[in-house]
Motif scaffolding. Structure first.
Motif, mmCIF file in Angstrom:
data_model
loop_
_atom_site.group_PDB
_atom_site.id
_atom_site.type_symbol
_atom_site.label_atom_id
_atom_site.label_comp_id
_atom_site.label_asym_id
_atom_site.label_seq_id
_atom_site.Cartn_x
_atom_site.Cartn_y
_atom_site.Cartn_z
ATOM 1 N N SER A 1 0.842 -1.208 0.185
ATOM 2 C CA SER A 1 -0.032 -0.059 0.105
ATOM 3 C C SER A 1 0.822 1.385 -0.057
ATOM 4 C CB SER A 1 -1.020 0.156 1.129
ATOM 5 O OG SER A 1 -1.866 -1.215 1.294
ATOM 6 N N GLY A 2 1.955 1.351 -0.935
ATOM 7 C CA GLY A 2 2.768 2.373 -0.795
ATOM 8 C C GLY A 2 3.705 2.591 0.271
ATOM 9 N N ALA A 3 3.831 1.678 1.302
ATOM 10 C CA ALA A 3 4.800 2.010 2.039
ATOM 11 C C ALA A 3 5.944 1.231 1.709
ATOM 12 C CB ALA A 3 4.359 0.938 3.455
ATOM 13 N N PRO A 4 7.272 1.604 2.623
ATOM 14 C CA PRO A 4 8.509 1.004 2.043
ATOM 15 C C PRO A 4 8.513 -0.381 2.391
ATOM 16 C CG PRO A 4 8.795 3.042 3.515
ATOM 17 C CD PRO A 4 7.175 2.787 3.683
ATOM 18 N N ALA A 5 9.644 -1.019 1.975
ATOM 19 C CA ALA A 5 9.759 -2.553 2.214
ATOM 20 C C ALA A 5 9.856 -2.915 3.478
ATOM 21 C CB ALA A 5 11.169 -2.841 1.525
ATOM 22 N N ALA A 6 9.355 -4.005 3.812
ATOM 23 C CA ALA A 6 9.264 -4.639 5.094
ATOM 24 C C ALA A 6 10.633 -4.512 6.054
ATOM 25 C CB ALA A 6 8.642 -6.209 5.048
ATOM 26 N N ALA A 7 11.675 -4.673 5.432
ATOM 27 C CA ALA A 7 12.905 -4.756 6.073
ATOM 28 C C ALA A 7 13.622 -3.516 6.127
ATOM 29 C CB ALA A 7 13.994 -5.632 5.332
ATOM 30 N N ALA A 8 13.035 -2.453 5.480
ATOM 31 C CA ALA A 8 13.430 -0.999 5.596
ATOM 32 C C ALA A 8 13.851 -0.353 6.900
ATOM 33 C CB ALA A 8 12.742 0.011 4.648
ATOM 34 N N TRP A 9 13.217 -1.036 7.808
ATOM 35 C CA TRP A 9 13.418 -0.162 9.342
ATOM 36 C C TRP A 9 14.291 -0.935 10.176
ATOM 37 C CZ3 TRP A 9 13.000 -2.678 14.017
ATOM 38 C CH2 TRP A 9 12.507 -4.277 13.996
ATOM 39 N N LEU A 10 15.084 -1.996 9.538
ATOM 40 C CA LEU A 10 16.269 -2.622 10.529
ATOM 41 C C LEU A 10 17.400 -1.767 10.571
ATOM 42 C CD1 LEU A 10 16.057 -6.175 8.829
ATOM 43 C CD2 LEU A 10 14.876 -5.398 11.037
ATOM 44 N N LEU A 11 17.637 -0.978 9.894
ATOM 45 C CA LEU A 11 19.119 -0.197 9.898
ATOM 46 C C LEU A 11 18.557 1.019 10.656
ATOM 47 C CD1 LEU A 11 21.861 0.033 9.497
ATOM 48 C CD2 LEU A 11 21.435 1.166 7.373
ATOM 49 N N PRO A 12 17.529 1.720 10.292
ATOM 50 C CA PRO A 12 16.926 3.130 11.346
ATOM 51 C C PRO A 12 16.780 2.495 12.772
ATOM 52 C CG PRO A 12 15.834 2.818 9.457
ATOM 53 C CD PRO A 12 16.499 1.461 9.433
ATOM 54 N N GLY A 13 16.215 1.121 12.990
ATOM 55 C CA GLY A 13 16.004 0.591 14.285
ATOM 56 C C GLY A 13 17.067 0.527 15.179
ATOM 57 N N LEU A 14 18.514 -0.089 14.295
ATOM 58 C CA LEU A 14 19.883 -0.314 14.851
ATOM 59 C C LEU A 14 20.213 1.204 15.374
ATOM 60 C CD1 LEU A 14 21.955 -2.289 15.790
ATOM 61 C CD2 LEU A 14 22.899 -2.061 13.296
ATOM 62 N N ALA A 15 20.213 1.912 14.450
ATOM 63 C CA ALA A 15 20.702 3.219 14.612
ATOM 64 C C ALA A 15 20.001 3.905 15.922
ATOM 65 C CB ALA A 15 20.595 4.293 13.577
ATOM 66 N N LEU A 16 18.798 3.860 16.049
ATOM 67 C CA LEU A 16 18.175 4.486 17.317
ATOM 68 C C LEU A 16 18.144 3.554 18.540
ATOM 69 C CD1 LEU A 16 14.436 4.908 15.770
ATOM 70 C CD2 LEU A 16 16.014 6.467 16.352
ATOM 71 N N THR A 17 18.596 2.348 18.442
ATOM 72 C CA THR A 17 18.995 1.304 19.559
ATOM 73 C C THR A 17 20.469 1.859 20.158
ATOM 74 O OG1 THR A 17 17.590 -0.472 18.847
ATOM 75 C CG2 THR A 17 19.262 -0.947 20.343
ATOM 76 N N LEU A 18 21.195 2.038 19.357
ATOM 77 C CA LEU A 18 22.636 2.366 19.595
ATOM 78 C C LEU A 18 22.819 3.618 20.156
ATOM 79 C CD1 LEU A 18 24.831 0.771 16.755
ATOM 80 C CD2 LEU A 18 24.489 0.084 19.033
#
Length: 293
Positions: free
Chosen positions: A193-210
């Motif tokens: 539905s126009g949203a990014p790929a399902a795995a696109a959040w992995l790198l942002p999630g890692l950056a926010l966690t670190l």
């Protein structure tokens, strides 16, 4: 304790003597026993000290009786294998309260709710909603895994050789291992539905966690988690309040595409992750003392 390298210590004769006669405080004894698992030199020192006590004589008698009663050939065994239960208990302790408690059910609940919205509720932007929340899920896990508010043994753990940044990273890895697979799989199962790929959040999630771990060295885990999670949600949800009712998820998907899609966006997240890791390395000694805030 004797010190050379600030990150390595060995048992002093006074510490060993107090351990052998039973006068050492429990947290210090626990810390010493943990150290003995990886330091043969200190283990030999403690062994010699204990043998010189009344308890050592009793242990020698018990050992002799066991060896005398053992079947032929059994006495040649170097040592019995360590029991599995303490190893499992140690692993669960290292994984942290968020993983051994209700964390996995909470992550699964987020995944099930997204599936229910996408297929049961007929919400076309369910993947966008999931991707907006997914990066802050590990951040929340960090807040629930490390600190005096999360672990009743925090002071003891922080004073042990296994504590500090090492423990924080172990628990963060456990949170990521539990959170990433179900959330990413759910994103794959939901309509794009126009949203990014399902795995696109992995790198942002890692950056926010670190980034959360690095900021926690200044302000504590709870405050750092609130800053990073709140900042992300405000940034990704900024265009949503002005959208008409039927275009909320569309606006959200567009904002997520700006944040996630393309080499430039992912490169920026990678750079943020590297910088956060570098700051965390520089601030690692802050984790050697309790983070009470």
């Amino acid at each position: 304790m004797t010190h050379g390298d600030p990150h390595v210590w060995h048992a002093s004769p006074r510490l060993v003597a107090r351990y052998a006669d039973g006068s050492l405080a429990e947290p210090d004894a626990w810390s010493l026993e943990k150290h003995l698992e990886d330091c043969p030199g200190c283990a030999a020192l403690v062994s010699r000290a204990v043998r010189g006590t009344a308890a050592g004589a009793v242990l020698d008698e018990v050992r002799g009786a066991v060896l005398a009663a053992a079947p032929a050939g059994a006495a040649r065994s170097v040592a019995p294998p360590a029991p599995a239960l303490p190893r499992i208990a140690r692993l669960l302790w290292a994984a942290g309260p968020a993983v051994r408690g209700a964390w996995l059910p909470a992550v699964l609940l987020v995944a099930v709710a997204a599936m229910a919205l996408g297929y049961g509720g007929g919400v076309p932007g369910a993947r966008a909603l999931l991707l907006a929340i997914a990066p802050v899920v590990p951040v929340a896990g960090v807040a629930l895994s490390y600190g005096p508010h999360a672990d009743p043994l925090y002071e003891v753990a922080a004073a042990s050789p296994a504590g500090g940044l090492r423990l924080a990273l172990t628990r963060t890895a456990a949170v990521l291992a539990v959170s990433l697979p179900p959330l990413t799989l759910t994103g794959l199962l939901l309509p794009a539905s126009g949203a990014p790929a399902a795995a696109a959040w992995l790198l942002p999630g890692l950056a926010l966690t670190l980034g959360t771990l690095a900021l926690a060295s200044f302000v504590g885990c709870r405050a750092a988690s609130g800053v990073t999670a709140g900042g992300w949600l405000c940034a990704v949800g900024a265009p949503v309040p002005g959208a008409p009712g039927g275009e909320v998820t569309t606006r959200l998907a567009e904002q997520l595409s700006r944040c996630f899609d393309g080499a430039a966006a992912q490169g920026a997240w990678a750079a943020a992750a590297v910088l956060s890791a570098a700051l965390l390395t520089a601030r690692r000694q802050a984790y050697d003392r309790p983070l009470y805030r």
